[in-house]
Design an enzyme around this catalytic site. Structure first.
Site, short mmCIF file in Angstrom:
data_model
loop_
_atom_site.label_atom_id
_atom_site.label_comp_id
_atom_site.label_asym_id
_atom_site.label_seq_id
_atom_site.Cartn_x
_atom_site.Cartn_y
_atom_site.Cartn_z
N HIS A 1 -0.90 -12.68 4.20
CA HIS A 1 -0.11 -13.33 3.01
C HIS A 1 1.00 -12.10 2.85
CE1 HIS A 1 -3.61 -11.42 1.31
NE2 HIS A 1 -2.83 -10.91 0.56
N LEU A 2 2.16 -12.80 2.41
CA LEU A 2 3.15 -11.84 2.25
C LEU A 2 3.21 -11.92 0.37
CD1 LEU A 2 5.42 -10.93 3.95
CD2 LEU A 2 6.84 -12.56 3.14
N ASP B 1 1.06 -16.33 -7.43
CA ASP B 1 -0.09 -15.39 -7.32
C ASP B 1 -0.83 -15.81 -8.78
OD1 ASP B 1 -1.00 -12.29 -5.99
OD2 ASP B 1 -1.80 -12.91 -7.98
N ILE B 2 -2.20 -15.85 -8.50
CA ILE B 2 -3.01 -16.04 -9.94
C ILE B 2 -2.80 -14.81 -10.73
CG2 ILE B 2 -5.31 -15.16 -9.05
CD1 ILE B 2 -6.34 -17.79 -9.93
N GLY C 1 -5.13 -2.19 -0.18
CA GLY C 1 -5.57 -3.26 -1.28
C GLY C 1 -5.68 -4.67 -0.76
N GLN C 2 -5.82 -4.80 0.59
CA GLN C 2 -5.69 -6.29 1.05
C GLN C 2 -7.45 -6.82 0.57
OE1 GLN C 2 -5.42 -7.00 5.27
NE2 GLN C 2 -5.63 -9.34 4.93
N SER C 3 -7.38 -7.97 -0.12
CA SER C 3 -8.53 -8.37 -0.63
C SER C 3 -8.69 -9.75 -0.05
CB SER C 3 -8.69 -8.47 -2.18
OG SER C 3 -7.57 -9.45 -2.48
N ASN D 1 -0.06 -6.18 2.49
CA ASN D 1 -0.99 -5.15 2.35
C ASN D 1 -2.13 -5.52 3.56
OD1 ASN D 1 -0.38 -4.11 -0.24
ND2 ASN D 1 -1.46 -5.90 -1.28
P1 AMP Z 1 -4.21 -8.83 -1.42
O1 AMP Z 1 -4.65 -7.95 -2.38
O2 AMP Z 1 -2.89 -8.26 -0.95
O3 AMP Z 1 -5.22 -9.24 -0.27
O4 AMP Z 1 -3.66 -9.94 -2.19
C1 AMP Z 1 -4.55 -11.10 -2.54
C2 AMP Z 1 -3.75 -11.69 -3.70
O5 AMP Z 1 -4.30 -13.15 -3.75
C3 AMP Z 1 -3.86 -11.13 -5.06
O6 AMP Z 1 -2.47 -10.60 -5.41
C4 AMP Z 1 -4.53 -11.93 -5.94
O7 AMP Z 1 -4.29 -12.07 -7.33
C5 AMP Z 1 -4.51 -13.33 -5.27
N1 AMP Z 1 -5.23 -14.39 -5.63
C6 AMP Z 1 -6.53 -14.52 -5.50
N2 AMP Z 1 -6.94 -15.62 -5.68
C7 AMP Z 1 -5.93 -16.54 -5.80
C8 AMP Z 1 -5.91 -17.65 -6.04
N3 AMP Z 1 -6.85 -18.58 -6.10
N4 AMP Z 1 -4.69 -18.35 -6.35
C9 AMP Z 1 -3.41 -17.64 -6.26
N5 AMP Z 1 -3.59 -16.03 -5.68
C10 AMP Z 1 -4.82 -15.76 -5.67
#
Ligand code: AMP
Ligand code: ZN
Length: 113
Positions: free
Chosen positions: A99-100, A30-31, A92-94, A86
């Site tokens: 994704h897990l 995760d970034i 908090g799904q963004s 999420n």
């Molecule tokens: P969620 O908020 O559950 O949708 O999780 C999305 C996750 O993706 C967050 O924890 C972000 O930090 C992560 N994320 C967003 N962009 C990237 C990326 N380019 N590489 C790795 N992780 C990412």
């Protein structure tokens, strides 16, 4: 999907620190890590999220969990880790490619916030 961030990571169009890959799943760092281990595991098939998943996606979702367990074993964090989906913006799904989150390497409180 063309405009999906995680599909673009699968396609190699956006860089990611890959930690595991097989025929059906990909795991990468995760970034914005929330724990010493914070790995995302995604199906290579685009599924928008758990609430949009159908019975035919069951194997894929199970394989994501097994991939997370594999990474946790490799990292020696089996004393305690968490896998989290999420589901929906309110949770908090963004990113709308299922994704897990694999979180571990520190004490994890319950219930999560
Ligand atoms: P969620 O908020 O559950 O949708 O999780 C999305 C996750 O993706 C967050 O924890 C972000 O930090 C992560 N994320 C967003 N962009 C990237 C990326 N380019 N590489 C790795 N992780 C990412
Ligand atoms: Zn996607």
């Amino acid at each position: 999907m063309k405009d999906c961030l995680f599909c673009r990571i699968i396609a190699g169009e956006i860089p990611a620190k890959k930690v595991y890959e097989d025929e059906h799943t990909l795991a990468f760092e995760d970034i914005n890590p929330q724990a010493p281990t914070h790995v995302l595991v995604i199906p290579k098939k685009h599924i928008r999220g758990l609430k949009e998943a159908s019975p035919e996606d069951a194997d894929m979702i199970g394989l994501c969990h097994l991939a997370a367990a594999h990474v946790a074993r490799e990292r020696g964090i089996e004393n305690g880790y968490r896998t989290v989906l999420n589901v929906g913006p309110g949770a908090g799904q963004s990113v709308f490619h299922l994704h897990l989150h694999l979180l571990g390497g520190r004490d994890l409180k319950w219930p999560p916030g």
